[in-house]
Design a protein around this motif. Structure first.
Motif, PDB file in Angstrom:
ATOM      1  N   THR A 139     -30.485   7.784 -15.018  1.00 27.12           N
ATOM      2  CA  THR A 139     -30.144   7.129 -16.276  1.00 27.12           C
ATOM      3  C   THR A 139     -30.483   7.958 -17.506  1.00 27.12           C
ATOM      4  O   THR A 139     -29.788   7.895 -18.516  1.00 27.12           O
ATOM      5  CB  THR A 139     -30.853   5.770 -16.356  1.00 27.12           C
ATOM      6  N   GLU A 140     -31.552   8.736 -17.449  1.00 27.90           N
ATOM      7  CA  GLU A 140     -31.926   9.555 -18.612  1.00 27.90           C
ATOM      8  C   GLU A 140     -30.864  10.620 -18.873  1.00 27.90           C
ATOM      9  O   GLU A 140     -30.472  10.850 -20.026  1.00 27.90           O
ATOM     10  CB  GLU A 140     -33.293  10.201 -18.386  1.00 27.90           C
ATOM     11  N   GLU A 141     -30.413  11.278 -17.821  1.00 27.46           N
ATOM     12  CA  GLU A 141     -29.361  12.279 -17.989  1.00 27.46           C
ATOM     13  C   GLU A 141     -28.076  11.629 -18.457  1.00 27.46           C
ATOM     14  O   GLU A 141     -27.357  12.173 -19.312  1.00 27.46           O
ATOM     15  CB  GLU A 141     -29.131  13.023 -16.676  1.00 27.46           C
ATOM     16  N   ALA A 142     -27.765  10.460 -17.896  1.00 25.53           N
ATOM     17  CA  ALA A 142     -26.552   9.748 -18.291  1.00 25.53           C
ATOM     18  C   ALA A 142     -26.597   9.380 -19.771  1.00 25.53           C
ATOM     19  O   ALA A 142     -25.605   9.497 -20.497  1.00 25.53           O
ATOM     20  CB  ALA A 142     -26.386   8.499 -17.433  1.00 25.53           C
ATOM     21  N   GLU A 143     -27.786   8.937 -20.236  1.00 24.49           N
ATOM     22  CA  GLU A 143     -27.928   8.574 -21.641  1.00 24.49           C
ATOM     23  C   GLU A 143     -27.681   9.765 -22.556  1.00 24.49           C
ATOM     24  O   GLU A 143     -26.982   9.655 -23.576  1.00 24.49           O
ATOM     25  CB  GLU A 143     -29.322   8.007 -21.893  1.00 24.49           C
ATOM     26  N   LYS A 144     -28.217  10.933 -22.202  1.00 20.41           N
ATOM     27  CA  LYS A 144     -28.016  12.138 -23.016  1.00 20.41           C
ATOM     28  C   LYS A 144     -26.545  12.518 -23.084  1.00 20.41           C
ATOM     29  O   LYS A 144     -26.018  12.866 -24.154  1.00 20.41           O
ATOM     30  CB  LYS A 144     -28.822  13.298 -22.424  1.00 20.41           C
ATOM     31  N   VAL A 145     -25.872  12.443 -21.946  1.00 21.75           N
ATOM     32  CA  VAL A 145     -24.447  12.804 -21.914  1.00 21.75           C
ATOM     33  C   VAL A 145     -23.630  11.814 -22.732  1.00 21.75           C
ATOM     34  O   VAL A 145     -22.730  12.196 -23.489  1.00 21.75           O
ATOM     35  CB  VAL A 145     -23.941  12.857 -20.456  1.00 21.75           C
ATOM     36  N   ILE A 146     -23.948  10.533 -22.613  1.00 23.27           N
ATOM     37  CA  ILE A 146     -23.217   9.507 -23.356  1.00 23.27           C
ATOM     38  C   ILE A 146     -23.411   9.683 -24.862  1.00 23.27           C
ATOM     39  O   ILE A 146     -22.462   9.554 -25.655  1.00 23.27           O
ATOM     40  CB  ILE A 146     -23.669   8.105 -22.894  1.00 23.27           C
ATOM     41  N   LEU A 147     -24.629  10.000 -25.285  1.00 17.87           N
ATOM     42  CA  LEU A 147     -24.888  10.240 -26.710  1.00 17.87           C
ATOM     43  C   LEU A 147     -24.109  11.457 -27.205  1.00 17.87           C
ATOM     44  O   LEU A 147     -23.588  11.469 -28.325  1.00 17.87           O
ATOM     45  CB  LEU A 147     -26.387  10.442 -26.932  1.00 17.87           C
ATOM     46  N   MET A 148     -24.037  12.495 -26.380  1.00 16.63           N
ATOM     47  CA  MET A 148     -23.292  13.700 -26.759  1.00 16.63           C
ATOM     48  C   MET A 148     -21.809  13.384 -26.930  1.00 16.63           C
ATOM     49  O   MET A 148     -21.168  13.812 -27.892  1.00 16.63           O
ATOM     50  CB  MET A 148     -23.493  14.780 -25.697  1.00 16.63           C
ATOM     51  N   VAL A 149     -21.242  12.624 -25.977  1.00 17.95           N
ATOM     52  CA  VAL A 149     -19.821  12.272 -26.059  1.00 17.95           C
ATOM     53  C   VAL A 149     -19.553  11.419 -27.291  1.00 17.95           C
ATOM     54  O   VAL A 149     -18.558  11.621 -28.007  1.00 17.95           O
ATOM     55  CB  VAL A 149     -19.386  11.524 -24.778  1.00 17.95           C
ATOM     56  N   ALA A 150     -20.440  10.465 -27.569  1.00 16.03           N
ATOM     57  CA  ALA A 150     -20.279   9.630 -28.756  1.00 16.03           C
ATOM     58  C   ALA A 150     -20.306  10.465 -30.027  1.00 16.03           C
ATOM     59  O   ALA A 150     -19.539  10.219 -30.973  1.00 16.03           O
ATOM     60  CB  ALA A 150     -21.378   8.566 -28.794  1.00 16.03           C
ATOM     61  N   ALA A 151     -21.164  11.492 -30.054  1.00 15.57           N
ATOM     62  CA  ALA A 151     -21.249  12.359 -31.225  1.00 15.57           C
ATOM     63  C   ALA A 151     -19.959  13.153 -31.408  1.00 15.57           C
ATOM     64  O   ALA A 151     -19.442  13.295 -32.526  1.00 15.57           O
ATOM     65  CB  ALA A 151     -22.445  13.300 -31.090  1.00 15.57           C
ATOM     66  N   VAL A 152     -19.420  13.692 -30.312  1.00 14.89           N
ATOM     67  CA  VAL A 152     -18.169  14.459 -30.395  1.00 14.89           C
ATOM     68  C   VAL A 152     -17.026  13.556 -30.854  1.00 14.89           C
ATOM     69  O   VAL A 152     -16.178  13.958 -31.658  1.00 14.89           O
ATOM     70  CB  VAL A 152     -17.843  15.102 -29.036  1.00 14.89           C
ATOM     71  N   ASN A 153     -17.000  12.336 -30.350  1.00 14.07           N
ATOM     72  CA  ASN A 153     -15.946  11.388 -30.727  1.00 14.07           C
ATOM     73  C   ASN A 153     -16.215  10.676 -32.053  1.00 14.07           C
ATOM     74  O   ASN A 153     -15.411   9.840 -32.486  1.00 14.07           O
ATOM     75  CB  ASN A 153     -15.768  10.333 -29.627  1.00 14.07           C
ATOM     76  N   ARG A 154     -17.376  10.987 -32.671  1.00 10.16           N
ATOM     77  CA  ARG A 154     -17.774  10.392 -33.954  1.00 10.16           C
ATOM     78  C   ARG A 154     -17.824   8.870 -33.870  1.00 10.16           C
ATOM     79  O   ARG A 154     -17.280   8.143 -34.701  1.00 10.16           O
ATOM     80  CB  ARG A 154     -16.819  10.838 -35.063  1.00 10.16           C
ATOM     81  N   ARG A 155     -18.495   8.408 -32.825  1.00 11.30           N
ATOM     82  CA  ARG A 155     -18.674   6.965 -32.622  1.00 11.30           C
ATOM     83  C   ARG A 155     -20.152   6.615 -32.708  1.00 11.30           C
ATOM     84  O   ARG A 155     -21.012   7.369 -32.263  1.00 11.30           O
ATOM     85  CB  ARG A 155     -18.150   6.562 -31.247  1.00 11.30           C
ATOM     86  N   LYS A 156     -20.446   5.461 -33.283  1.00 11.14           N
ATOM     87  CA  LYS A 156     -21.806   4.950 -33.318  1.00 11.14           C
ATOM     88  C   LYS A 156     -21.955   3.939 -32.190  1.00 11.14           C
ATOM     89  O   LYS A 156     -21.177   2.993 -32.083  1.00 11.14           O
ATOM     90  CB  LYS A 156     -22.102   4.278 -34.657  1.00 11.14           C
ATOM     91  N   ILE A 157     -22.964   4.140 -31.346  1.00  8.93           N
ATOM     92  CA  ILE A 157     -23.127   3.311 -30.161  1.00  8.93           C
ATOM     93  C   ILE A 157     -23.972   2.085 -30.490  1.00  8.93           C
ATOM     94  O   ILE A 157     -25.061   2.220 -31.056  1.00  8.93           O
ATOM     95  CB  ILE A 157     -23.807   4.094 -29.025  1.00  8.93           C
ATOM     96  N   PRO A 158     -23.529   0.881 -30.132  1.00 10.05           N
ATOM     97  CA  PRO A 158     -24.365  -0.317 -30.307  1.00 10.05           C
ATOM     98  C   PRO A 158     -25.633  -0.210 -29.463  1.00 10.05           C
ATOM     99  O   PRO A 158     -25.619   0.348 -28.367  1.00 10.05           O
ATOM    100  CB  PRO A 158     -23.456  -1.449 -29.792  1.00 10.05           C
ATOM    101  N   ASP A 159     -26.725  -0.749 -29.977  1.00  6.11           N
ATOM    102  CA  ASP A 159     -28.013  -0.659 -29.273  1.00  6.11           C
ATOM    103  C   ASP A 159     -27.957  -1.296 -27.887  1.00  6.11           C
ATOM    104  O   ASP A 159     -28.562  -0.808 -26.944  1.00  6.11           O
ATOM    105  CB  ASP A 159     -29.118  -1.321 -30.102  1.00  6.11           C
ATOM    106  N   ASN A 160     -27.244  -2.400 -27.757  1.00  7.08           N
ATOM    107  CA  ASN A 160     -27.232  -3.094 -26.469  1.00  7.08           C
ATOM    108  C   ASN A 160     -26.539  -2.266 -25.392  1.00  7.08           C
ATOM    109  O   ASN A 160     -26.820  -2.401 -24.204  1.00  7.08           O
ATOM    110  CB  ASN A 160     -26.555  -4.462 -26.600  1.00  7.08           C
ATOM    111  N   ASP A 216     -12.827   6.053 -25.384  1.00  3.44           N
ATOM    112  CA  ASP A 216     -12.328   6.336 -24.033  1.00  3.44           C
ATOM    113  C   ASP A 216     -11.230   7.393 -24.005  1.00  3.44           C
ATOM    114  O   ASP A 216     -10.812   7.840 -22.936  1.00  3.44           O
ATOM    115  CB  ASP A 216     -11.847   5.060 -23.339  1.00  3.44           C
ATOM    116  N   PHE A 217     -10.758   7.808 -25.200  1.00  7.58           N
ATOM    117  CA  PHE A 217      -9.818   8.937 -25.240  1.00  7.58           C
ATOM    118  C   PHE A 217      -9.879   9.604 -26.612  1.00  7.58           C
ATOM    119  O   PHE A 217      -8.893   9.741 -27.316  1.00  7.58           O
ATOM    120  CB  PHE A 217      -8.385   8.495 -24.922  1.00  7.58           C
ATOM    121  N   GLY A 218     -11.091  10.019 -26.932  1.00  4.32           N
ATOM    122  CA  GLY A 218     -11.288  10.691 -28.208  1.00  4.32           C
ATOM    123  C   GLY A 218     -11.189  12.201 -28.074  1.00  4.32           C
ATOM    124  O   GLY A 218     -10.634  12.729 -27.099  1.00  4.32           O
TER     125      GLY A 218
END
Length: 517
Positions: A283-304, A13-15
């Motif tokens: 939701t598809e666009e939101a998922e892509k953006v969320i994955l991109m942010v997680a990658a920049v912040n070097r976070r692994k997202i839980p499947d759920n 949330d603040f990476g």
């Protein structure tokens, strides 16, 4: 809708992503403040009088003092009249000295301007004097009104087409028309360019803060508004330097426009708000953006977490109608609008009178900018320690009190007056920062941008009214001060009606809000 707060905590949330986004969106606030405060300098008129070079054809060796004494009438105070001259005569110089000229007329050959402070301004370039003297007030009022229009246009636009698109369009328009002001051949072209600068200013300001806030977690939610104000204060300091070293207004405008070039390039890399995408059912666009942010912040997202995003369906969305049908939202809305209006009204009244406190205008402007830097840093701490409501109450009440103290000192005490005015001004600036945060936290995602737009519109109305209220000082200097100080103290008391929103998740719907409050 899926709990976006949970998603945000999972991806960070603040990476690094949020820090880059925050700086990228807040940096243009430096330039925005220059666009606003530049009217204090480019619209400033120098001393002037009618051009009376006709007498130099009769006697070219006259000194400037003698030329003016022979060709310009004086008012009751003994000063040369600015808009009148003696009617040219076909006499020799000795006859003029002996008999003097008694018949007057309006300026026949234009005006001569004092260039000791400004080599040029829109007043001197476009001859906005005498019968056109009110054009300067028209330009200032139109600029304020265009900011209001920009807030009105880009608030709903961002709800329909996204925060990102509204931000990008605003920046491009601002760059184009800022250059347009510097290249304007006449006042009407300048006014048209300035109008679109104001529209883009209003559009960018409301959308950049919302876009940044919707990507940031609870603990750092005050950062977007405070950092924008901090960059704005830096811009005020830089403007004082630009205005001091570059006394030609066209050059200053081009200098202000130049940093927008890199902003136009990187602004296209800014992603859309995932909150807005989810709220719109994308939701598809939101998922892509969320994955991109997680990658920049070097976070692994839980499947759920991803399943919540993918399975999210577009639900019942709020509308602007909810602001008036819901008693809770209605109370919040009118309290915020009145308080925000009062804070910015006082802020603008003091700011637009920067040259009327008895000190050098460049030094006063620098003081205004420098004092806002520490107060915005203090504001972040106060909002986290005391909360939003108490900070707003203190800022409004103290701002009104210190503004009233201006009336307690003699008019010739420039240092004391500037000190009280500066303290009142930074308090109002802090109050504005609090409401920038408050409006994001009080209202649900589906109408957050609309309510933010309404709040910004209230502040722009204050900007339109403030120059008019300042003119009441011709009847008594206390009138404008009493008006804006009283409004601030009253709105400070009204803020007790608002709830505390510190450390609470942003509401996604009216139902969530009413249930939790």
């Amino acid at each position: 809708m899926a709990d976006f707060g949970e998603i945000l905590r999972a991806i960070g949330d603040f990476g690094l992503f949020q820090k880059l986004l925050l700086v990228g969106l807040c940096f243009p606030a430096t330039l925005l403040s220059m666009h606003f405060y530049t009217i204090l300098f480019t619209h400033t008129g120098s001393s002037y009088h009618c051009n009376t070079d006709w007498i130099l054809k009769i006697s070219p060796n006259l000194s400037t003092e003698e030329q003016l004494n022979l060709t310009l009438p004086r008012d009751q105070a003994g000063s040369f009249k600015r808009c009148e001259m003696f009617t040219p005569v076909d006499w020799d110089i000795d006859s003029i000295r002996e008999h003097e000229i008694n018949q007057t007329t309006h300026c026949l050959d234009g005006w001569v301007y004092d260039t000791s402070v400004y080599t040029s301004s829109i007043v001197s370039d476009f001859d906005l004097v005498c019968d056109k003297g009110n054009f300067v007030v028209v330009a200032q009022t139109t600029f304020m009104a265009s900011i209001l229009l920009g807030s009105f246009i880009f608030g709903p636009l961002a709800e329909s087409f996204g925060r990102k698109r509204a931000v990008q369009i605003s920046i491009v328009l601002m760059a184009v028309f800022t250059v347009g002001t510097a290249l304007s051949p006449n006042f009407y072209a300048y006014q048209a360019a300035l109008f679109f600068v104001g529209v883009s200013y209003g559009g960018y300001r409301i959308n950049s803060i919302v876009l940044a806030t919707e990507w940031i977690g609870l603990a750092q939610r005050t950062y977007p508004s405070a950092l924008c104000q901090l960059f704005s204060a830096i811009g005020q300091c830089l403007l004082a330097g630009i205005a001091y070293f570059f006394r030609d207004w066209r050059t200053a405008q081009l200098i202000i426009a130049s940093p927008l070039a890199p902003v136009i390039i990187y602004i296209w890399l800014v992603p859309e708000s995932a909150r807005w995408l989810l709220d719109r059912g994308k939701t598809e666009e939101a998922e892509k953006v969320i994955l991109m942010v997680a990658a920049v912040n070097r976070r692994k997202i839980p499947d759920n977490i991803l399943e919540k995003v993918v399975n999210n369906k577009k639900g019942n969305r709020g509308t602007i109608r909810d602001l008036f049908t819901s008693p809770l939202l209605r109370k919040y809305l009118f309290t915020v609008l009145f308080s925000w209006f009062s804070a910015k009204f006082a802020y603008y009244c003091i700011t637009l009178n920067v040259g009327g406190f008895g000190m050098d205008i460049f030094l006063t402007q620098l003081i205004f900018g420098l004092t806002e830097i520490p107060i915005q840093m203090l504001g972040v701490w106060l909002m986290e320690v005391l909360g939003r409501r108490i900070t707003a109450i203190l800022a409004l009440t103290l701002g009104g009190f210190f503004s009233l103290l201006i009336l307690a000192v003699p008019q010739d005490n420039a240092i004391a007056i500037t000190g009280f005015a500066t303290t009142g001004r930074v308090s109002m600036g802090l109050a504005g920062t609090v409401f920038n945060v408050y409006v994001q936290e009080l209202f649900p995602t589906s109408i957050r941008q609309t309510t933010n737009g309404l709040g910004i519109m209230a502040t722009r109305v204050s900007g339109i009214v403030s120059p008019i209220i300042n003119t009441l000082a011709v009847y008594h200097r206390a009138i404008p001060i009493l008006i804006y100080s009283s409004l601030c103290i009253a709105s400070g008391a009204l803020c007790f009606l608002l709830p505390e929103t510190r450390s609470e998740e942003l509401p996604d719907s009216t139902e969530d809000l009413e249930k939790n409050r």
